[in-house]
Design a protein around this motif. Structure first.
Motif, mmCIF file in Angstrom:
data_model
loop_
_atom_site.group_PDB
_atom_site.id
_atom_site.type_symbol
_atom_site.label_atom_id
_atom_site.label_comp_id
_atom_site.label_asym_id
_atom_site.label_seq_id
_atom_site.Cartn_x
_atom_site.Cartn_y
_atom_site.Cartn_z
ATOM 1 N N GLU A 20 44.982 42.587 38.381
ATOM 2 C CA GLU A 20 43.587 42.426 38.823
ATOM 3 C C GLU A 20 43.486 41.707 40.144
ATOM 4 N N ALA A 21 44.371 40.714 40.330
ATOM 5 C CA ALA A 21 44.314 39.913 41.557
ATOM 6 C C ALA A 21 45.091 40.531 42.704
ATOM 7 N N GLY A 22 45.853 41.564 42.432
ATOM 8 C CA GLY A 22 46.669 42.156 43.494
ATOM 9 C C GLY A 22 47.788 41.253 43.936
ATOM 10 N N VAL A 23 48.277 40.431 43.025
ATOM 11 C CA VAL A 23 49.358 39.486 43.313
ATOM 12 C C VAL A 23 50.658 40.052 42.747
ATOM 13 N N ALA A 24 51.713 39.983 43.507
ATOM 14 C CA ALA A 24 53.006 40.503 43.054
ATOM 15 C C ALA A 24 53.539 39.644 41.909
ATOM 16 N N HIS B 249 42.527 31.079 29.637
ATOM 17 C CA HIS B 249 43.053 32.270 28.981
ATOM 18 C C HIS B 249 42.129 33.473 29.174
ATOM 19 N N SER B 250 40.832 33.239 29.082
ATOM 20 C CA SER B 250 39.893 34.360 29.129
ATOM 21 C C SER B 250 39.429 34.698 30.539
ATOM 22 N N GLY B 251 39.393 33.697 31.422
ATOM 23 C CA GLY B 251 38.780 33.906 32.724
ATOM 24 C C GLY B 251 39.719 34.148 33.880
ATOM 25 N N MET B 252 40.984 33.782 33.747
ATOM 26 C CA MET B 252 41.926 34.017 34.838
ATOM 27 C C MET B 252 42.174 35.503 35.047
ATOM 28 N N GLN C 47 48.757 36.214 28.129
ATOM 29 C CA GLN C 47 49.321 35.060 28.845
ATOM 30 C C GLN C 47 50.421 35.500 29.802
ATOM 31 N N ALA C 48 51.200 36.476 29.375
ATOM 32 C CA ALA C 48 52.305 36.951 30.216
ATOM 33 C C ALA C 48 51.817 37.682 31.463
ATOM 34 N N GLN C 49 50.554 38.134 31.462
ATOM 35 C CA GLN C 49 50.021 38.887 32.599
ATOM 36 C C GLN C 49 49.161 38.038 33.530
#
Length: 340
Positions: A334-338, A326-329, A35-37
């Motif tokens: 992975e998203a390359g988001v800061a 929880h499972s699919g985000m 969840q934290a990630q």
């Protein structure tokens, strides 16, 4: 003080309730770490995050699944219904069970909407339990056997179990159980149920008052409360809750009557409901009070009072959404988001 072992059927139930398995803390921590990630601000999904972590901890895997949700509806008939405590006649119970079987009730449609299986348990509908104003609902052996039968709800290996019930007169029975457990006055626990008002409501209050008075002297033991004041569906649902705990299956509770089964187990062991979620808070006035006593926060509050597992079934949609996020985000990496 521990009760002496007598060799009677309730001893097995007490021993089971005293040694229930716990959540998988490694799975819980893994779910929290994930969840934290996830690509969102911490806590941004609110209660959905809590639900996902709860399901993970009880399924024993950091990324849980809800692929086989099952709604189990237990149906029973009650002698106390002959006192006119409901605006509907007792034969409606059998008629509604036939409606479930035909796929035409509300719970059928809700299950269909969320891909949930529905199992309906006929608990000797042609043989009502005795009128609890005059006699005990069960012998000890009958009560324990009915609890054991309720454990069959886990036979299909669901990954989420939702509990529901059907039985004209069973909000009277539930109110008697709550009155016996928590005291106060009978009218504090009696609500309209299927729409009782006026003289019907007065008869309902009087039945609850008289039934609990008859059981006085046995109110320190939740299993004796169940035996004297309960119904087959309540005993069976208590058994189902215990079986789900043993098999690490999270449970979603429906309304007032289902919560009566849960409350008896909670009195037996305050940790007995740790794997449970409250699907909704019903319009039955005392339901919110009971959930507060049990430390359960309802997922939904839609003013429903139908029973038949409808509120718990509707909560499946929220649970499935929580698990899907929880499972699919993606994670930030992975998203390359800061990250923050």
């Amino acid at each position: 003080m521990p009760r002496a072992v007598t060799g009677l059927p309730f001893d097995d139930i007490r021993n089971l309730a005293a040694s229930l398995p716990h959540a998988d803390e490694a799975a819980r921590q893994g779910a929290l770490d994930r969840q934290a990630q996830l690509v969102k601000p911490p806590g941004a999904l609110g209660r959905l995050e809590e639900i996902a972590v709860h399901i993970a901890a009880w399924q024993g895997r950091p990324i849980p699944k809800v692929d086989r949700p099952t709604v189990a509806v237990f149906a029973s008939t009650h002698g106390v219904a002959s006192r006119g405590v409901s605006p509907y006649p007792p034969e409606v119970t059998k008629q509604m069970v036939a409606t479930f079987t035909d796929g035409k009730a509300a719970v059928n449609q809700i299950c269909g909407a969320f891909g949930a299986g529905l199992r309906v348990f006929d608990l000797a509908l042609d043989l009502p339990t005795p009128d609890i104003v005059e006699a005990d609902a069960f012998t000890e052996a009958e009560c324990a056997a009915t609890m054991a039968f309720g454990m069959e709800a886990l036979a299909g290996e669901p990954d989420l179990l939702c509990l529901g019930e059907m039985g004209i007169g069973n909000t009277t029975v539930a109110a008697a159980i709550f009155h016996a457990l928590y005291g106060g006055e009978a009218e504090e626990w009696v609500g309209p149920g299927t729409g009782a008002s006026g003289e019907v409501l007065e008869r309902k209050i009087e039945a609850v008052r008289a039934a609990v008075e008859r059981a006085r002297g046995h109110l320190d033991d939740p299993l004796e409360i169940l035996r004297k004041l309960g119904g087959r569906e309540i005993a069976a649902m208590a058994g189902a809750i215990l079986a789900a705990r043993l098999q690490h299956v999270p449970v979603v509770l429906d309304g007032y009557v289902v919560t009566a089964a849960a409350a008896l187990l909670h009195r037996l062991n305050p940790a007995a409901l740790d794997h449970c979620l409250a699907g909704h808070v019903s319009a039955e006035p005392a339901h919110a009070r009971v959930l507060q006593k049990l430390g359960l926060r309802p997922i939904l509050d839609l003013g429903m009072r139908l029973g038949e597992g409808s509120g718990a079934a509707l909560a499946i949609g929220v649970v499935k959404a929580a698990v899907a996020c929880h499972s699919g985000m993606a994670t930030f990496a992975e998203a390359g988001v800061a990250d923050a």
